[in-house]
Write a protein that holds these residues in place. Structure first.
Motif, mmCIF file in Angstrom:
data_model
loop_
_atom_site.group_PDB
_atom_site.id
_atom_site.type_symbol
_atom_site.label_atom_id
_atom_site.label_comp_id
_atom_site.label_asym_id
_atom_site.label_seq_id
_atom_site.Cartn_x
_atom_site.Cartn_y
_atom_site.Cartn_z
ATOM 1 N N GLN A 45 91.903 55.560 55.771
ATOM 2 C CA GLN A 45 91.654 54.950 54.465
ATOM 3 C C GLN A 45 92.307 53.577 54.306
ATOM 4 N N PRO A 46 93.575 53.376 54.792
ATOM 5 C CA PRO A 46 94.182 52.046 54.627
ATOM 6 C C PRO A 46 93.395 50.939 55.346
ATOM 7 N N ILE A 47 92.722 51.286 56.442
ATOM 8 C CA ILE A 47 91.944 50.278 57.179
ATOM 9 C C ILE A 47 90.835 49.757 56.271
ATOM 10 N N LEU A 48 90.143 50.707 55.601
ATOM 11 C CA LEU A 48 89.060 50.329 54.691
ATOM 12 C C LEU A 48 89.600 49.518 53.511
ATOM 13 N N GLN A 49 90.648 50.048 52.898
ATOM 14 C CA GLN A 49 91.165 49.396 51.697
ATOM 15 C C GLN A 49 91.685 47.983 52.017
ATOM 16 N N ASP A 50 92.412 47.866 53.131
ATOM 17 C CA ASP A 50 92.984 46.557 53.492
ATOM 18 C C ASP A 50 91.888 45.544 53.822
ATOM 19 N N ARG A 51 90.863 46.018 54.572
ATOM 20 C CA ARG A 51 89.796 45.099 54.972
ATOM 21 C C ARG A 51 89.027 44.606 53.747
ATOM 22 N N ALA A 52 88.740 45.542 52.835
ATOM 23 C CA ALA A 52 88.012 45.156 51.619
ATOM 24 C C ALA A 52 88.849 44.181 50.792
ATOM 25 N N ALA A 53 90.148 44.470 50.673
ATOM 26 C CA ALA A 53 91.036 43.598 49.887
ATOM 27 C C ALA A 53 91.072 42.200 50.500
ATOM 28 N N GLU A 54 91.069 42.158 51.824
ATOM 29 C CA GLU A 54 91.083 40.876 52.543
ATOM 30 C C GLU A 54 89.815 40.075 52.224
ATOM 31 N N MET A 55 88.645 40.771 52.250
ATOM 32 C CA MET A 55 87.385 40.086 51.965
ATOM 33 C C MET A 55 87.359 39.594 50.507
ATOM 34 N N ILE A 56 87.887 40.414 49.607
ATOM 35 C CA ILE A 56 87.899 40.030 48.186
ATOM 36 C C ILE A 56 88.830 38.827 47.984
ATOM 37 N N ALA A 57 89.961 38.842 48.698
ATOM 38 C CA ALA A 57 90.891 37.706 48.603
ATOM 39 C C ALA A 57 90.225 36.433 49.130
ATOM 40 N N MET A 58 89.289 36.608 50.074
ATOM 41 C CA MET A 58 88.620 35.444 50.656
ATOM 42 C C MET A 58 87.397 35.013 49.838
ATOM 43 N N GLY A 59 87.116 35.721 48.737
ATOM 44 C CA GLY A 59 86.054 35.229 47.869
ATOM 45 C C GLY A 59 84.912 36.203 47.612
ATOM 46 N N THR A 60 84.901 37.365 48.274
ATOM 47 C CA THR A 60 83.831 38.337 48.012
ATOM 48 C C THR A 60 83.867 38.801 46.557
#
Lengths: 404, 123
Positions: free
Chosen positions: B31-46
């Motif tokens: 689960q942390p892999i999913l949450q971290d990756r999504a958070a990273e994309m959102i931080a980048m503008g998603t």
């Protein structure tokens, strides 16, 4: 020579011996993230750190961090066994490398050095004994704290189940770890003769789930006993024509509990599935809300089974989630079983699940008391699991209508 | 140890949409892999995201916690009304996963699509 003097491990050695060793040392400069010695490999060299830092580790587990003046690799040099751990540089490092043969050659001509090495090894051993003692004390302290937590959590389950004429009620609770995320509750709603029955499962396991279990259980009990309601929901529920007082209590309690946790603890993303029922013991009417929980089973006296499917989502995530109440009439001889997913999702060594189907196919349920039913199911789950460990908390509530 | 990986695709519908193609089981370990990756994309503008679950065999409660946390990051208004997420959609969960989604009531908050184009056009 100065570096050897500064090294605690060699400090007790006579000057002539240190001089002899200094002449036999090799100076190495190593970049960061390089393994100087590797666990399990044979080694004939020891190292004194002149500059920089290293990490002593077993896989991912760091055993020690060493810096200037400290020594590593000496164990394999002294006992000729394989390296007991890996040592990796964490910065640029300057090391003095000393071969086993060089050390023993020098010691042969300066026997006083043996005493110094023995002393250094014993000093280190005393240090290790002290560390082990400290860590053991820490572990015992943590275990004691966890045990206190377990006992306090047990206080969040009812001491005794309520009684009602013509009804038998039983519960069981088996935590997978010291503390659990499952909970059940049963209490009388004062003045009405109705019984509130709650079975919940907080997502996740261990301490985090246990903390939230106390919150869910307390909010549900307090809101239903004392009737406190989030003022924002009055308008939502006031217009529900034909809803009984029991259904209002059920819906208001869950809407309030859900809103509180979803807003106050939004960033935790913690939720619970909850089956919450209010029983009228006189008539056998059970009003309930199933909030994302495993469907409880009604074993009818005529052999039929009925499942009480979800009427709303899990509690604690979406602040404005609506809840709807439903009801079922329990007849004399009927048995109700509510359970958490520790039962139907119990796994055996092959990874198969116990499954809800096995519960629906239980035989002779009607001949059992609620307590006998729960013990029977626990036995079946244990037998099914075999050697596989219990991976989730198990809780069950069962009630039987003996008939008027 | 379950293996879990995420492929990121950018798609252009009415708005730019980030599609996370999830592969493997989603449990407490992954689960942390999913949450971290999504958070990273959102931080980048998603701003809009589709979780493509075609290749997810199992999703436990940890996965639902991750989905809730991702939606919280995307939904900056945190409106109090009861409405479906305008920012996060689910694509192609298998029947087992979809059953759990419905049992837990997540279908009331997240659209579930079985057609990728439809999911993209739904924003």
């Amino acid at each position: 020579m100065e570096a050897l003097h500064a090294c605690g491990f060699l400090a007790g050695m006579p000057d002539e011996l240190l001089q002899a060793l200094a002449a036999r040392c090799r100076v190495l400069t190593v970049g960061p993230d390089r393994a100087v010695v590797t666990q399990g490999e044979a080694g004939s060299t020891m190292y004194v750190i002149i500059g920089g830092e290293v990490r002593v580790h077993d896989g991912e587990v760091t055993l020690a961090r060493l810096g200037e003046g400290e020594v590593f690799g000496e164990m394999a040099v002294l006992d000729a066994e394989v390296r007991s751990a890996t040592v990796t540089t964490t910065s640029d490092a300057t090391l003095l490398e000393l071969e086993r043969d060089s050390l023993f050659d020098a010691l042969a001509t300066h026997p006083g050095g043996f005493q110094a090495i023995l002393h250094a090894v014993l000093q280190r051993e005393r240090g290790i004994v002290h560390d082990v003692k400290t860590r053991t004390e820490q572990v015992l302290a943590y275990e004691k704290e966890l045990e206190i937590g377990r006992r306090i959590q047990a206080g969040f389950l009812p001491d005794a189940l309520p009684t009602a004429e013509h009804w038998q009620i039983a519960s069981c609770f088996e935590a997978a770890r010291e503390v659990a995320g499952d909970f059940y509750d049963a209490f009388e709603l004062p003045g009405s003769g109705r019984l509130a029955l709650v079975l919940g499962d907080v997502c996740d396991k261990g301490v985090g789930a246990a903390l939230f279990m106390t919150l869910f259980r307390s909010l549900i009990r307090a809101a239903s006993l004392y009737g406190f309601v989030d003022p924002r929901i009055d308008a939502d529920t006031a217009g529900r024509a034909g809803a009984s007082r029991e259904q209002d209590t059920l819906v208001n309690t869950l809407v309030t509990t859900n809103r509180y946790i979803a807003t106050t603890h939004a960033s935790s993303s913690m939720f619970a599935s909850v089956f919450f029922g209010i029983l009228d013991p006189a008539s056998g009417r059970l009003d309930y809300v199933n909030a994302g929980h495993e469907a409880p089973i009604v074993f009818r006296s005529d052999g039929e089974c009925l499942t009480l499917e979800v009427t709303g989502g899990v509690v604690g995530l979406f602040a404005a989630a609506p809840y709807r109440a439903a009801h079922v009439m329990l007849q004399p001889g009927d048995m109700l079983l509510a359970f958490t997913d520790g039962v139907n999702e119990a796994k055996n060594a092959a990874g198969d699940q116990f499954s809800e189907q096995r519960l629906l196919e239980l035989e002779n349920v009607r001949a059992l008391t609620p307590d006998e039913l729960l013990q029977h199911i626990l036995g079946q789950v244990r037998a099914f699991r075999g050697e596989a460990p219990q991976s989730d908390d198990i809780s069950m509530l069962a009630l039987k209508f003996l008939g008027v | 140890m379950t293996t879990f990986s995420i492929m990121v695709e950018q798609a252009q519908a009415r708005v730019p949409v980030t599609v996370l193609r999830l592969q493997g089981d989603i449990d407490a370990g992954t689960q942390p892999i999913l949450q971290d990756r999504a958070a990273e994309m959102i931080a980048m503008g998603t701003t809009h995201m589709v979780l493509d679950m075609s290749e997810v065999g199992y999703m436990g409660s940890a996965g639902f916690r991750a989905i809730h946390a991702i939606n919280n990051l995307l939904d900056r208004e945190q409106s109090d009304a009861f409405e479906r997420s305008k920012y996060l959609k689910l694509l192609n969960p298998n029947s087992e996963v979809e059953k759990v989604i419905r049992t837990l009531g997540f279908d009331a908050f997240l659209d579930i699509h079985h057609d990728r184009d439809q999911a993209l056009e739904s924003f």
